[in-house]
Design an enzyme around this catalytic site. Structure first.
Site, PDB file in Angstrom:
ATOM      1  N   HIS A  37      30.888 -17.329  15.298  1.00  0.00           N
ATOM      2  CA  HIS A  37      31.026 -18.616  14.624  1.00  0.00           C
ATOM      3  C   HIS A  37      29.695 -19.048  14.020  1.00  0.00           C
ATOM      4  CE1 HIS A  37      34.122 -18.750  17.932  1.00  0.00           C
ATOM      5  NE2 HIS A  37      34.868 -18.913  16.860  1.00  0.00           N
TER       6      HIS A  37
ATOM      7  N   ASP B  83      24.009   3.967  -8.715  1.00  0.00           N
ATOM      8  CA  ASP B  83      23.603   5.033  -7.804  1.00  0.00           C
ATOM      9  C   ASP B  83      22.653   6.051  -8.411  1.00  0.00           C
ATOM     10  OD1 ASP B  83      25.310   6.305  -9.553  1.00  0.00           O
ATOM     11  OD2 ASP B  83      26.388   7.428  -8.015  1.00  0.00           O
TER      12      ASP B  83
END
Length: 597
Positions: A226, A423
């Site tokens: 949380h 890439d």
């Protein structure tokens, strides 16, 4: 590191209900009580124990993703990170009313315990004759919060809760009694440890965009699901091989008085769960599995089962958690057997949230990574051996070209993030590192130019991959053929032979690609270099490299006709004026090669 604050929603306040409605489309056996946000099996077998879970949303697939045959019967869902209220839980209890009874399983958070507990007490007050038919299990498996700090509230419930759901749900599906299901769930809960690590906190849809909680070089160990802070931060970010053993120390220590939660004895049998906290790529997660298994084996643990995937998230948190379930060793007569727990874990539930897992004992990592002797780029039998005119200078030129590419990687990656798929820089860097390794091992040497060119071709094939790897590999294979076909038995590679062989290699490359200059690809500078070198019979290398550099620079104003850039919106390329990354890579290699010649 910035927090991802953009989401795909209609309106934040409707997100939970709309998500649950979509889940019901994925799983026709379940239905949704919209008003109370309770997902439940539409036609449950009321002769079997029912299982209820729930909590705040934002942890998907937990909790509703586990509702269905062989696992849970209902889940009460609160808003994001907020417990469902008592009336929601009470509705879930009523919906799964059955002959044998109900087990409620909740994570150890105050709101969940209060609201689920109150609903249970209200039910018992209204139906006193059934007060013993609803049992309660609280799961607290977090090891990040020490015993002193958590002496009142206890351990937080994390991904280990999903193992409790799975085992208890399978036993209930087999027809186990209320006491049996409750007892097994309690036992499993007591044998769990979980620790998480995150690169950043998550963002709740509909809330203000927050600032970064962690620096780019930091990770946080022990983060809650949380957005609760962890127990410590590390900087710089350690490689997995160093990080995972630290996490396992928190999980398995029996000497730390703050964290000896699970009674490990050494050489224990365990179940391993590696959980994606929401924002970790599917490429990275198996790497975590590998390192965790290797570290467990090193410590003498026997990993009986491996589970990996997205089980309990913290929305989009870029992180993962590791859970260990300590299996019983047979010394406690009151404990269920390890074989029973494993068989319950192995049964395949008909729910969308549970990830596939093998029921077989995993092959030890040490057996998986056996390597053949002499691994690395291999040459092929050659008909002729040619040496460079200056072998030492050849080796140094190769080294300079590789280092130039490695240094240019960030800039090439930046270019490719705009003009391609991001890439190119890393692909070229991988190739450069592979060539350097082959150079250091003697597979690339000026004493054997043909063998060296073949070795470079193998590196491109094996280390680079993708389109550029194939193009480089074809070109260097063809270059080796050209050197052998056109040599004059002099034993050395002259400038003229280089020019002829390069020209023949380019011709052969063109039989495999449609790209021709000007095309905004690596072909543009390569063609410019080869043609200029051929025109001078190899006499003016520097001029040929300069022409290649000019051709690479010119790609910034070219329309993309081939390669990944052809899929990029044209106006953006014109606006950014980014040279083609592949072309820039060729320019960098050539300029590095002649830098000190």
């Amino acid at each position: 590191m910035s927090v991802q604050t953009k989401h795909f929603v209609n309106a934040p306040e409707n997100l939970v209900v709309e998500s649950l409605q979509g889940l019901c489309s994925l799983n026709p056996q379940i239905t949704l009580d919209v008003a109370d946000k309770v997902v439940y099996v539409a036609k449950p077998d009321r002769s079997k124990v029912a299982l209820i879970c729930g909590g705040g949303s934002g942890h998907e697939p937990a909790h509703a993703g586990y509702v269905g045959d062989g696992m849970l019967t209902a889940a009460a869902c609160g808003t994001v990170f907020a417990s469902p209220n008592t009336s929601q839980v009470r509705k879930a209890i009523d919906l799964v009313e059955n002959e044998k009874g109900t087990v409620i399983i909740v994570k150890n958070y105050t709101g969940d315990i209060l609201n689920f507990g109150l609903a249970r007490e209200q039910y018992a007050a209204e139906y006193p004759e059934k007060s013993d038919k609803v049992k309660f299990v609280i799961v607290g498996d977090d090891v990040a919060v020490g015993k002193t700090q958590g002496k009142i509230v206890g351990r937080r419930g994390l991904a280990g809760t999903c193992i409790v759901y799975k085992i208890a749900g399978a036993l209930a599906s087999r027809g186990g009694s209320l006491d049996e299901v409750h007892s097994v769930a309690e036992y499993v809960s007591s044998r769990l440890g979980t620790v998480g690590v995150g690169l950043e906190h998550c963002h709740v849809p509909g809330t203000a965009a927050g600032e970064s909680h962690l620096k780019a070089s930091e990770i946080e160990i022990g983060m809650g699901i949380h957005n609760e802070p962890g127990n410590r931060r590390l900087s710089p970010i350690p490689p997995l091989g160093e990080l995972v053993p630290q996490l396992l120390e928190l999980l398995t220590s029996t000497t730390d008085p703050e964290r000896s939660f699970v009674p490990f004895k050494g050489k224990d049998r365990v179940v391993l769960l590696v959980n994606n906290l929401g924002g970790t790529s599917e490429l990275e997660l198996p790497g975590v599995v590998r390192e965790t298994r290797a570290a467990l084996e090193k410590q003498g643990f026997v990993t009986e089962r491996v589970l990996a995937g997205t089980f309990m998230t913290s929305l989009n948190m870029p992180g993962f958690s590791i859970t260990l379930l300590l299996l019983p060793d047979g010394s406690d007569a009151s404990a269920p057997s390890a074989d029973l727990l494993l068989s319950l874990l192995d049964e395949k539930p008909d729910v969308p949230g549970w990830k596939w897992a093998s029921a077989a004992l995993p092959v030890p990592i040490t057996e998986q990574v056996k390597q053949t002797a002499g691994a690395g780029p291999a040459g092929v039998p050659q008909g002729v051996k040619l040496r460079a005119e200056d072998p030492k200078a050849f080796n140094e030129a190769v080294r300079r070209a590789c280092k130039a590419i490695i240094e240019a990687e960030p800039e090439i990656t930046r270019m490719d993030s705009i003009a391609g798929d991001g890439d190119c820089g890393l692909t070229l860097k991988d190739g450069a590192n592979g060539v350097l390794k082959a150079l250091e091992s003697g597979q690339i040497t000026g004493e054997d130019v043909v063998g060296s060119v073949i070795a470079v071709s193998k590196v491109a094939e094996e280390q680079m991959g993708g389109t550029s790897g194939a193009l480089y590999s074809i070109f260097f294979s063809a270059l080796a053929q050209g050197l052998q076909a056109h040599h004059n038995n002099a034993g050395t590679v002259s400038a003229g032979l280089w020019a002829v062989a390069l020209s023949s290699a380019l011709t052969k490359l063109y039989t495999y690609t449609r790209a021709r200059p000007p095309s905004r690809t690596l072909v543009d500078p390569l063609d410019a270099f080869v043609c200029a070198l051929d025109a001078t019979k190899g006499a003016d290398v520097r001029s040929a490299v300069e022409q290649a550099g000019a051709a690479a620079l010119k790609t910034r104003d070219l329309e993309a006709k081939a390669g990944r850039s052809a899929y990029v919106e044209g106006d953006r390329l014109k606006k950014e004026r980014i040279p083609d990354p592949g072309a820039w890579g060729v320019k960098t290699i050539l300029e590095g090669f002649i830098a000190s010649s």
